[in-house]
Design an enzyme around this catalytic site. Structure first.
Site, PDB file in Angstrom:
ATOM      1  N   ASP A   1       0.834  -1.080  -0.118  1.00  0.00           N
ATOM      2  CA  ASP A   1       0.078   0.034   0.113  1.00  0.00           C
ATOM      3  C   ASP A   1       1.118   1.141  -0.058  1.00  0.00           C
ATOM      4  O   ASP A   1       1.942   1.078   0.251  1.00  0.00           O
ATOM      5  CB  ASP A   1      -0.980  -0.035   1.336  1.00  0.00           C
ATOM      6  CG  ASP A   1      -1.902   1.226   1.452  1.00  0.00           C
ATOM      7  OD1 ASP A   1      -2.147   1.641   0.246  1.00  0.00           O
ATOM      8  OD2 ASP A   1      -2.031   1.700   2.511  1.00  0.00           O
TER       9      ASP A   1
ATOM     10  N   GLU B   1      -9.364  14.779   5.850  1.00  0.00           N
ATOM     11  CA  GLU B   1     -10.527  15.576   6.597  1.00  0.00           C
ATOM     12  C   GLU B   1     -10.060  16.560   7.847  1.00  0.00           C
ATOM     13  O   GLU B   1     -10.412  17.731   7.691  1.00  0.00           O
ATOM     14  CB  GLU B   1     -11.593  14.753   6.992  1.00  0.00           C
ATOM     15  CG  GLU B   1     -12.555  14.271   5.875  1.00  0.00           C
ATOM     16  CD  GLU B   1     -13.842  14.075   6.397  1.00  0.00           C
ATOM     17  OE1 GLU B   1     -14.019  13.725   7.708  1.00  0.00           O
ATOM     18  OE2 GLU B   1     -14.982  14.350   5.568  1.00  0.00           O
TER      19      GLU B   1
ATOM     20  N   LYS C   1     -17.255  17.750  -2.212  1.00  0.00           N
ATOM     21  CA  LYS C   1     -15.684  17.641  -2.154  1.00  0.00           C
ATOM     22  C   LYS C   1     -15.539  16.079  -2.846  1.00  0.00           C
ATOM     23  O   LYS C   1     -16.369  15.367  -2.218  1.00  0.00           O
ATOM     24  CB  LYS C   1     -14.957  18.017  -1.111  1.00  0.00           C
ATOM     25  CG  LYS C   1     -15.172  17.083   0.077  1.00  0.00           C
ATOM     26  CD  LYS C   1     -14.349  17.587   1.363  1.00  0.00           C
ATOM     27  CE  LYS C   1     -14.551  16.693   2.356  1.00  0.00           C
ATOM     28  NZ  LYS C   1     -13.738  17.107   3.372  1.00  0.00           N
TER      29      LYS C   1
ATOM     30  N   THR D   1      -2.074   1.437  -5.101  1.00  0.00           N
ATOM     31  CA  THR D   1      -2.395   2.614  -4.553  1.00  0.00           C
ATOM     32  C   THR D   1      -3.892   3.058  -4.860  1.00  0.00           C
ATOM     33  O   THR D   1      -4.217   2.856  -6.492  1.00  0.00           O
ATOM     34  CB  THR D   1      -1.527   3.691  -4.637  1.00  0.00           C
ATOM     35  OG1 THR D   1      -2.048   4.642  -4.186  1.00  0.00           O
ATOM     36  CG2 THR D   1      -0.935   3.947  -6.070  1.00  0.00           C
ATOM     37  N   GLY D   2      -4.517   3.850  -4.315  1.00  0.00           N
ATOM     38  CA  GLY D   2      -5.727   4.446  -4.639  1.00  0.00           C
ATOM     39  C   GLY D   2      -5.662   5.885  -5.538  1.00  0.00           C
ATOM     40  O   GLY D   2      -6.454   6.492  -5.811  1.00  0.00           O
ATOM     41  N   ASP D   3      -4.166   6.113  -5.699  1.00  0.00           N
ATOM     42  CA  ASP D   3      -3.967   7.633  -6.087  1.00  0.00           C
ATOM     43  C   ASP D   3      -3.939   7.516  -7.609  1.00  0.00           C
ATOM     44  O   ASP D   3      -4.125   6.653  -8.356  1.00  0.00           O
ATOM     45  CB  ASP D   3      -2.300   7.810  -5.792  1.00  0.00           C
ATOM     46  CG  ASP D   3      -1.872   8.014  -4.334  1.00  0.00           C
ATOM     47  OD1 ASP D   3      -3.115   8.334  -3.755  1.00  0.00           O
ATOM     48  OD2 ASP D   3      -0.886   7.915  -4.076  1.00  0.00           O
TER      49      ASP D   3
ATOM     50  N   ARG E   1      -5.265   3.937  -8.525  1.00  0.00           N
ATOM     51  CA  ARG E   1      -6.714   3.817  -8.364  1.00  0.00           C
ATOM     52  C   ARG E   1      -7.417   2.538  -8.358  1.00  0.00           C
ATOM     53  O   ARG E   1      -8.650   2.135  -9.124  1.00  0.00           O
ATOM     54  CB  ARG E   1      -7.494   4.504  -9.871  1.00  0.00           C
ATOM     55  CG  ARG E   1      -6.995   6.166 -10.000  1.00  0.00           C
ATOM     56  CD  ARG E   1      -7.663   6.989  -8.913  1.00  0.00           C
ATOM     57  NE  ARG E   1      -7.675   8.070  -9.165  1.00  0.00           N
ATOM     58  CZ  ARG E   1      -7.804   9.442  -8.412  1.00  0.00           C
ATOM     59  NH1 ARG E   1      -8.198   8.882  -7.093  1.00  0.00           N
ATOM     60  NH2 ARG E   1      -8.017  10.500  -8.919  1.00  0.00           N
TER      61      ARG E   1
ATOM     62  N   LYS F   1      -6.919  -5.260  -5.022  1.00  0.00           N
ATOM     63  CA  LYS F   1      -5.648  -5.371  -4.387  1.00  0.00           C
ATOM     64  C   LYS F   1      -5.174  -6.864  -4.201  1.00  0.00           C
ATOM     65  O   LYS F   1      -4.401  -7.539  -4.331  1.00  0.00           O
ATOM     66  CB  LYS F   1      -5.365  -4.768  -2.973  1.00  0.00           C
ATOM     67  CG  LYS F   1      -5.195  -3.084  -3.189  1.00  0.00           C
ATOM     68  CD  LYS F   1      -4.904  -2.477  -1.774  1.00  0.00           C
ATOM     69  CE  LYS F   1      -4.804  -1.236  -1.831  1.00  0.00           C
ATOM     70  NZ  LYS F   1      -4.431  -0.310  -0.801  1.00  0.00           N
TER      71      LYS F   1
ATOM     72  N   ASP G   1      -1.431  -0.931   6.073  1.00  0.00           N
ATOM     73  CA  ASP G   1      -1.578  -0.354   7.599  1.00  0.00           C
ATOM     74  C   ASP G   1      -2.745  -0.028   7.755  1.00  0.00           C
ATOM     75  O   ASP G   1      -3.338   0.276   8.820  1.00  0.00           O
ATOM     76  CB  ASP G   1      -0.907   0.934   7.617  1.00  0.00           C
ATOM     77  CG  ASP G   1      -1.443   2.004   7.115  1.00  0.00           C
ATOM     78  OD1 ASP G   1      -1.817   1.891   5.682  1.00  0.00           O
ATOM     79  OD2 ASP G   1      -1.636   3.251   7.416  1.00  0.00           O
TER      80      ASP G   1
END
EC number: 7.6.2.1
Length: 1193
Positions: free
Chosen positions: A392, A491, A555, A669-671, A758, A764, A784
């Site tokens: 991750d 947040e 957002k 990763t979700g980036d 993404r 995963k 984590d």
């Protein structure tokens, strides 16, 4: 039929009536007594023995024991098997009993906790074990929740209560729960005593984040969700009292439903060992058959001549039956080729390795006082064989501590990054402008503060959105001292930024949000929260301001929010998109912000449809998602935020070292894509030395297939170069389909590094399973957060980082620590050592047991195949559990070929484990061959010498006991010398165990041949003084010395030639270390050349100091939105040495590796297909390949 239908209904739903035990007992629901223990005093012995004999090895030795009790086929006394078997069973039983004792102790402690139960109108103190389904119980502040409860009423306004769920999910942030409005006023005991509502809900399950039910009361139905339930294991916080109705008790609670056994993981050595044991058993049967045939031939040809004075025993009446009995006799005698002590020794060694990991101070993080922890003892040697690491990013490679860095408002970008070479910008002081500002907040661009102070409407609306659109809970400890408790660090960072720029979130109620805007208190009516989840990747709030205007604030990820904007935003969207790309290139996590004004009619219509969806009993989530989608359209763009998440210390160096060890690292990763590229450079996964970095971004199955095939063709044409692959989540979804997965695996595994961006938690796990399915390689997953649990459980080895996202990943892991950089020590030091030690242990163990056992086989040809043993039966009993057990345990626990620092400096030392070179079928047969050779020497050398030898008095030495003592003594000495040669690292324990075992042997042997034991047990110890008389003869010692030399010298010669002609890297490292030590003694200091080289390499690796990392990674769990709206108030120098190692790495490793991966790289494409355009990144620059234009980074 009616009975069956009723049973099905009970399974599909649960009915609970308040204050009616008689009604609820009809369903035979579980009590609240839990029992995690397995045994009691009566059942322990039979159940534990039953479990232990389910192990094939134990059953096998029990079968041998039964055979030994048959006098016609047993040449050995029963205690030769029962002693080691009883020892193994006893050790295991003591361990199991100890574990179960602590489980009993824990169960009793929990079951005897006190709880206040409402019985017949009054509160009575009851033990937890006596609580029943349908009871109403009272909880007080800081008490544990006794069972899964439907919250009825609380002492707080609006029926709210605050809980901590650390025991359930590891998160320490407080969460809010709220009772159903119709029951929230039942605070009085009399009202609660008369409450007779009935709950119809789902049956017991393990889903912590979901509850579906209905409350039937006074002829009305009320929908129940997870926000109305308190789960067992939670702790009540900041709430004076609350009352709840028990829905699930004891084993039916979600906590206990989640405490099932984790999937048992086995190492490749375990699987190989099971196969080898079966082969050995087959070899044992073959030896038994050979000796039985020999017995039949001997009895028919020779034995018949002795019938007159040496007749067969009564049951035997012909030579065939004699051969049959002889077969089983030899099965008993030769069973020590598979000693029972093997399995116990393996577990002891693994336990020792686990303690070494736990005790390693270099893997201890003092900031959090967190040591490394081996949460399993069965996978240590697998750590030395890892080929693929799946990691991750957020919180694993990065710190997961967010800071507001930049923003874009109405097309204007704000925020300055510090330039280490230029003048340092001054940090803004917010306290003069805003007394409620957070003193720890850092920002350097004064133009943004100026825009706020002059009253820019766009800037004000931007920070107003940040102060309203969130699920943060605020706690005001004193006037102006605000503490925010956020669901995610992102947040918290955004709300803190709004706070410092004058838009301070102060508090919330179920229907209002109170803020302080530029010093003026403002209260907004909270109409709805459209909560965040993985699919939506955004959240919205709908509020009414004091003037009565209704506005939706939203957002979310730019990929989903920009497509929902009003067409008039096109120009602003283009500018903001450029800013988002810039932020991504700087390695920042980005969010887009937008709003929409709603008329009163629009709000009323949407509110009605939302209300219907919210009260739906089926497909509720889908219906809510549809209503959210309906309102989140035609929005107006405000801008974007950029948050920095810094890399953890030592991450680039760790990845570089692991790459040198030929470990392929995949980041899941979700980036966004830009982030993936720049994170890769920051982590040194992507380097300037790579030939190409390919990006797969197709949106259709066909385009993804064409891109993969084109990449694969290019890889095969340039197979000696290094490449990396980046693939988007939507492309990955196609690549994981059954008809394309092999092409994806072949392409990705040919690259040195892979980054999947993404991706969802499910994807995963699917990627990990894909590599396990198609590659014969050990995988490791590290993460984590809760979103990493499925990936951690899917991999061969799961590692949890105890960071900012709770401990769910740690609880699901096999190993845990606090920093990613500790991974290189876990693998390159502990993993490599564990693999080395286990392999050496197994090789030596099989060698010594074949050397010990095969002597009986050769003796069979000289004793008429009568199943007579060579050794004394006590020697047979004690050989594996006393004479040779401790030395091999010491070697398996403490041995090392090179020190830990050298293991890190020379990552190539890790490769033999990946290729499984140290213990495989070939090494096994070599050990067996050496053991058989040793047995031949140990039998025939004493046989040849002693057959004609005499004592000094002229008495012949050719007797059975002299031969037995000589052979046994030679065996113990030979195997002791052999383990001394095999031991590469001597400790005090090694010396004590090796030489102490030799001393034990002579002490016990002299004791067994003493007159004292003969007087006590004359029938058992008949050879009085034979050991002393035998070992006083010089010819005996010459025989032992000759046998030892013949056994050991070939080993020494082979090893000398191997090191001299074909050295392994570890041999060269040891030689280098010896040279250094000699130079140290001569010069008095270490040579400076090494340090110089280290600096050069380190500088070269760090040359790309400005490498980028980027992106917004969406969270993986839903927020508090539904809870709040329903009324939830929230009061390297190592790299230079590695380069040296790579220059000297032996070609045989590379040859084996090429052979191993040849099949994986077979091109999955037809020759006639056209090449698809690729996007490639080469030496930090986007270039045009195959006619495809690419944006400049």
């Amino acid at each position: 039929i009616c009975v069956c239908a009723r049973k099905r209904a009970v399974k599909e739903e649960r009915r609970v009536r308040a204050n009616d035990r008689q009604y609820n007992e009809k369903f035979q629901y579980a009590s609240n007594c839990i029992m995690t223990s397995k045994y009691n005093i009566i059942t322990f012995l039979p159940v534990n023995l039953f479990e232990q004999f389910q192990e094939v090895a134990n059953t096998y030795f029990l079968f041998l024991l039964i055979l030994q009790l048959i006098p016609q086929i047993s040449s050995l006394s029963w205690f030769t098997t029962i002693v080691p078997l009883a020892l193994v069973l006893s050790i295991t039983a003591v361990k199991d009993a100890t574990d179960d004792y602590f489980r009993h102790k824990s169960d009793n402690q929990v079951n005897n906790r006190q709880s206040q139960v409402l019985i017949r109108g009054s509160l009575q103190s009851q033990k937890w074990m006596n609580v029943r389904v349908g009871d109403i119980i009272k909880l007080e502040n800081n008490q544990f929740v006794a069972a899964d409860l439907l919250l009825l009423s609380t002492s707080e306004p609006h029926g709210l209560c605050y809980i901590e769920t650390a025991e359930l999910d590891g998160e320490t942030n407080m969460k809010v729960r709220q009772s159903v409005s119709v029951t929230s006023e039942l605070g009085d005991q009399n009202n609660l005593a008369s409450f007779d509502g009935e709950v119809v809900c789902e049956p017991p399950n393990n889903k912590l984040d979901r509850f579906c039910g209905t409350l039937h009361w006074r002829h009305k139905r009320y929908t129940l969700t997870n926000q109305n339930v308190l789960l067992r294991g939670c702790v009540l916080r900041n709430t004076e009292t609350c009352y709840g109705l028990v829905i699930f008790a004891g084993p039916d609670t979600k906590l206990m439903q989640n405490s099932g056994r984790t999937k048992f993981k086995r190492t490749s050595i375990d699987r190989l060992m099971n196969t080898l044991v079966l082969w050995i058993f087959g070899f044992l049967v073959c030896m038994g058959v050979i000796l039985a045939v020999g017995n039949a031939v001997w009895e028919s040809e020779v034995g018949s001549l002795f019938q007159s004075y040496l007749p067969w025993d009564p049951p035997v009446n012909n030579f065939l039956f004699s051969a049959f009995l002889s077969f089983w006799s030899y099965v008993i005698i030769l069973n020590t080729v598979v000693p029972i002590s093997l399995y116990v020794s393996v577990e002891v060694i693994r336990l020792g390795h686990s303690y070494f990991i736990n005790w390693d101070q270099q893997m201890f993080w003092s900031q959090c006082n967190t040591p490394a922890e081996a949460r399993t003892t069965t996978l240590n040697e697998e750590l030395g064989q890892v080929e693929y690491i799946f990691s991750d990013k957020t919180g694993t490679l990065t710190q997961n501590i967010m800071s507001f860095n930049k923003c874009s408002i109405n097309g204007q970008t704000y925020g300055e990054t510090t330039d280490p070479l230029g003048p340092q910008p001054k940090r803004l002081d917010f306290t003069r402008f805003n007394p409620l500002a957070d003193p720890d907040f850092c920002f350097y661009d004064g133009t943004l503060l100026e825009s706020v102070t002059v009253g820019n409407s766009h800037t004000h609306e931007f920070f107003r959105l940040l102060s309203l659109c969130h699920t943060v809970m605020s706690e005001e400890k004193s006037e102006g001292e605000l503490v925010y408790k956020a669901q995610s660090p992102d947040e918290g960072a955004l709300v803190t930024a709004a706070r410092n720029f004058g838009f301070v979130f102060r508090s919330r109620t179920p229907s209002t949000i109170t803020t302080t805007e530029m010093g003026r208190p403002v209260t907004y009516t909270l109409l709805a929260i459209l909560d965040f989840n993985n699919i939506r990747k955004r959240m919205s709030v709908i509020v009414r301001n004091p003037e009565g205007r209704i506005r939706l604030y939203c957002k979310g990820a730019d990929t989903v929010l920009l497509e929902r904007l009003h067409p008039c935003n096109q120009e602003l969207m283009n500018i903001t998109s450029d800013h988002l790309n810039e932020y991504g290139a700087d390695g920042l996590r980005t969010l887009a912000l937008a709003y929409r004004d709603l008329s009163e009619d629009e709000w009323e219509a949407w509110s009605e449809s939302h209300h219907c969806a919210d009260r739906a009993t089926s497909c509720r989530e889908d219906r809510l998602a549809a209503t959210y989608e309906e309102i989140e359209q035609d929005m107006m763009l405000l801008g974007a935020t950029a948050i920095e998440d810094k890399l953890q210390e030592g991450v680039p160096e760790t990845i570089a070292v692991l790459s040198l060890a030929n470990i392929k690292i995949w980041v899941l990763t979700g980036d966004k894509q830009e982030t993936a590229v720049n994170i890769g450079y920051s982590c040194k996964m992507l380097t300037d030395d790579m030939t190409e970095v390919f990006i797969i971004s197709g949106h259709t199955v066909q385009s993804v297939r064409q891109e993969l095939r084109s990449v694969f063709r290019y890889l095969m044409d340039n197979i000696s170069e290094e490449f990396a692959l980046i693939i988007n989540g939507h492309s990955l979804a196609h690549a994981l389909e059954a008809d394309m997965e092999m092409e994806f695996v072949s392409t990705a595994c040919a690259c040195k590094a892979v980054i999947c961006c993404r991706v969802t938690p499910l994807q995963k796990a699917q990627v990990v399973e894909l590599i396990k399915k198609h590659k014969r390689a050990v995988t490791l997953a590290i993460g984590d957060g809760a979103n990493d649990v499925s990936m951690i459980k899917s991999a061969h080895i799961g590692v949890g980082i105890s960071g900012q996202e709770g401990i769910q990943a740690v609880l699901a892991s096999d190993y845990s620590f606090s920093q990613f950089r500790f991974l290189q020590r876990l693998l390159l030091v502990h993993g490599r050592w564990s693999y080395l030690r286990m392999c050496r242990f197994l090789c030596y163990f099989f060698y010594k047991n074949f050397a010990f056992t095969m002597v009986h086989f050769w003796f069979g040809f000289f004793c008429g195949f009568s199943a007579q043993t060579v050794y004394d039966q006590y020697f047979i009993t004690l050989f594996n559990i006393v004479y040779t057990s401790l030395p091999v345990l010491a070697m398996g626990t403490f041995d090392q070929d090179v020190p830990d620092q050298r293991s890190l400096e020379y990552p190539k030392l890790y490769e033999p484990g990946q290729l499984n070179l140290l213990f495989n079928k070939r090494e096994f047969f070599i050990c067996i061959a050496q053991g058989i050779y040793t047995s031949v020497v140990l039998f025939f050398i004493p046989y040849a010498i002693l057959s004609d030898a005499t004592q000094s008095t002229g008495v012949p030495l050719a007797d059975y006991q002299t031969f037995a003592v000589t052979t046994a003594t030679a065996l113990v000495i030979v195997v002791s010398v052999q383990i001394a040669l095999d031991t590469g690292f001597w400790t005090v324990f090694n010396h004590v165990f090796v030489w102490g075992s030799l001393g034990f042997y002579f002490t016990i042997m002299f004791a067994l041949h003493s007159q004292t034991l003969f007087r006590i047990f004359p029938n058992q110890f008949r050879f009085v003084g034979h050991a002393q008389s035998t070992l006083l003869q010089p010819v005996v010692w010459l025989t032992i010395a000759l046998a030892t030399v013949i056994c050991i010298v070939p080993v020494l010669v082979f090893r000398f030639l191997k090191v001299d002609l074909k050295p392994q890297l570890s041999d060269m490292v040891r030689h280098t270390q010896l040279v250094r030590q000699k130079k140290k003694k001569l010069v008095g200091s270490t040579g400076g050349a090494w340090r110089g080289v280290g600096r050069i390499a380190e500088g070269r690796l760090g040359a790309r100091g400005g490498s980028r990392r980027s992106g917004y990674a969406f969270a993986h769990q839903e927020g508090f939105g539904e809870l709040i709206t329903s009324g939830k108030n929230m009061r390297l120098s190592s790299l230079a040495l590695a380069t040296f190692a790579s220059k000297h790495s032996s070609s045989w490793i590379d040859t084996l590796r090429r052979k191993k991966h040849t099949r994986a790289h077979t091109p999955p494409i037809a020759s006639g297909e056209s090449e698809y355009p690729l996007r490639q990144l080469k030496k930090q620059q986007w270039t045009v390949k195959h006619g495809l234009s690419c944006p400049q980074s």
